[in-house]
Design a protein around this motif. Structure first.
Motif, mmCIF file in Angstrom:
data_model
loop_
_atom_site.group_PDB
_atom_site.id
_atom_site.type_symbol
_atom_site.label_atom_id
_atom_site.label_comp_id
_atom_site.label_asym_id
_atom_site.label_seq_id
_atom_site.Cartn_x
_atom_site.Cartn_y
_atom_site.Cartn_z
ATOM 1 N N GLU A 162 1.169 -2.284 -10.913
ATOM 2 C CA GLU A 162 0.145 -1.382 -10.373
ATOM 3 C C GLU A 162 -0.981 -2.129 -9.676
ATOM 4 O OE1 GLU A 162 -3.054 -1.308 -11.874
ATOM 5 O OE2 GLU A 162 -2.489 -2.569 -13.561
ATOM 6 N N TRP A 217 5.721 1.556 -8.575
ATOM 7 C CA TRP A 217 4.845 0.663 -9.330
ATOM 8 C C TRP A 217 4.726 1.111 -10.774
ATOM 9 C CZ3 TRP A 217 3.269 4.267 -5.873
ATOM 10 C CH2 TRP A 217 2.366 5.218 -6.307
ATOM 11 N N ASP A 257 0.856 -1.181 0.000
ATOM 12 C CA ASP A 257 0.000 0.000 0.000
ATOM 13 C C ASP A 257 0.896 1.237 0.000
ATOM 14 O OD1 ASP A 257 0.673 0.636 2.691
ATOM 15 O OD2 ASP A 257 -1.194 -0.158 3.498
ATOM 16 N N PRO A 258 0.319 2.424 -0.246
ATOM 17 C CA PRO A 258 1.140 3.633 -0.346
ATOM 18 C C PRO A 258 1.911 3.971 0.941
ATOM 19 C CG PRO A 258 -1.018 4.025 -1.304
ATOM 20 C CD PRO A 258 -1.084 2.694 -0.608
ATOM 21 N N GLN A 259 1.470 3.442 2.068
ATOM 22 C CA GLN A 259 2.167 3.685 3.330
ATOM 23 C C GLN A 259 3.359 2.738 3.512
ATOM 24 O OE1 GLN A 259 -1.413 3.135 3.314
ATOM 25 N NE2 GLN A 259 -1.459 5.330 2.876
ATOM 26 N N VAL A 310 7.611 2.646 -2.239
ATOM 27 C CA VAL A 310 6.984 1.682 -3.140
ATOM 28 C C VAL A 310 6.917 2.320 -4.523
ATOM 29 C CG1 VAL A 310 4.932 0.304 -3.644
ATOM 30 C CG2 VAL A 310 5.553 0.766 -1.263
ATOM 31 N N LEU A 330 -0.568 -2.710 -5.894
ATOM 32 C CA LEU A 330 -0.665 -1.577 -4.979
ATOM 33 C C LEU A 330 -2.132 -1.377 -4.614
ATOM 34 C CD1 LEU A 330 1.116 0.665 -3.658
ATOM 35 C CD2 LEU A 330 0.219 2.161 -5.451
ATOM 36 N N PRO A 335 -5.133 0.273 -1.771
ATOM 37 C CA PRO A 335 -5.278 1.484 -0.954
ATOM 38 C C PRO A 335 -4.792 1.328 0.493
ATOM 39 C CG PRO A 335 -7.282 1.066 -2.209
ATOM 40 C CD PRO A 335 -6.392 -0.121 -2.391
ATOM 41 N N LYS A 336 -5.095 0.172 1.112
ATOM 42 C CA LYS A 336 -4.695 -0.030 2.509
ATOM 43 C C LYS A 336 -4.645 -1.524 2.793
ATOM 44 C CE LYS A 336 -5.827 1.322 7.262
ATOM 45 N NZ LYS A 336 -4.476 1.127 7.701
#
Length: 177
Positions: A155, A176, A124-126, A174, A158, A160-161
């Protein structure tokens, strides 16, 4: 969706990729990697050798060698991984779970600040990640926490959470494609 279902879903998406799609996305990811501050600052890259439909990292590791960086890849010893320096990326054979790893058992890499390229099934983006279930990278990073870390993924990997567990160590960056 639990981790088991998520792993199954991502594996199915990866299996549906063509070799041309894997190559194209891997080449795009290579350009993102080379442009990253983490790569530019690294003297050593702890990479991994691709398995099945993973991002094709060998050309990236070859470029790192041409760029004057040291390169090491993991080898499983019991319930842990050690990174071994590798000058010739063809000196590998199928190892743990059929994953390519160095034929030799040394030299063991000892750069506590090497950039670690992190494999995984979902991110995830975090920076949270879901790996393949062995916990090898989490154990390694718990023992050597000063490494910068970077994940390369497609992609669709990846999300959202991700739900994480206490022992899960997030990656710093990260990328992608």
């Amino acid at each position: 969706m639990d981790k088991k279902q998520l792993r199954r879903m991502i594996r199915e998406r990866k299996r549906a990729m063509t070799e041309a799609e894997i190559q194209s996305r891997s080449e795009a990811l290579a350009q993102l990697l080379y442009a990253s501050e983490a790569y530019r600052n690294a003297k050593t890259i702890y990479g991994y050798l691709p398995y099945n439909q993973e991002v094709r990292t060998v050309p990236m590791l070859e470029q790192a060698l041409r760029d004057g960086k040291r390169v090491a890849v993991p080898k499983v010893f019991g319930d842990e991984i050690k990174f071994l320096y590798l000058q010739d990326l063809t000196q590998v054979a199928k190892g743990y779970a059929g994953i390519p790893e160095p034929i030799a058992d040394e030299p063991v890499a000892e750069d506590k600040t090497a950039l670690v390229l992190m494999p995984g099934l979902a991110f995830d983006p975090q920076g949270h990640r879901i790996g393949y279930g062995g916990g090898f990278y989490d154990k390694f990073l718990a023992a050597e926490p000063d490494h910068p870390t970077l994940a390369l993924c497609y992609e669709f990997q990846l999300l959202p959470k991700l739900e994480t567990e206490e022992h899960d160590i997030p990656v710093d960056v990260v990328l992608w494609a």
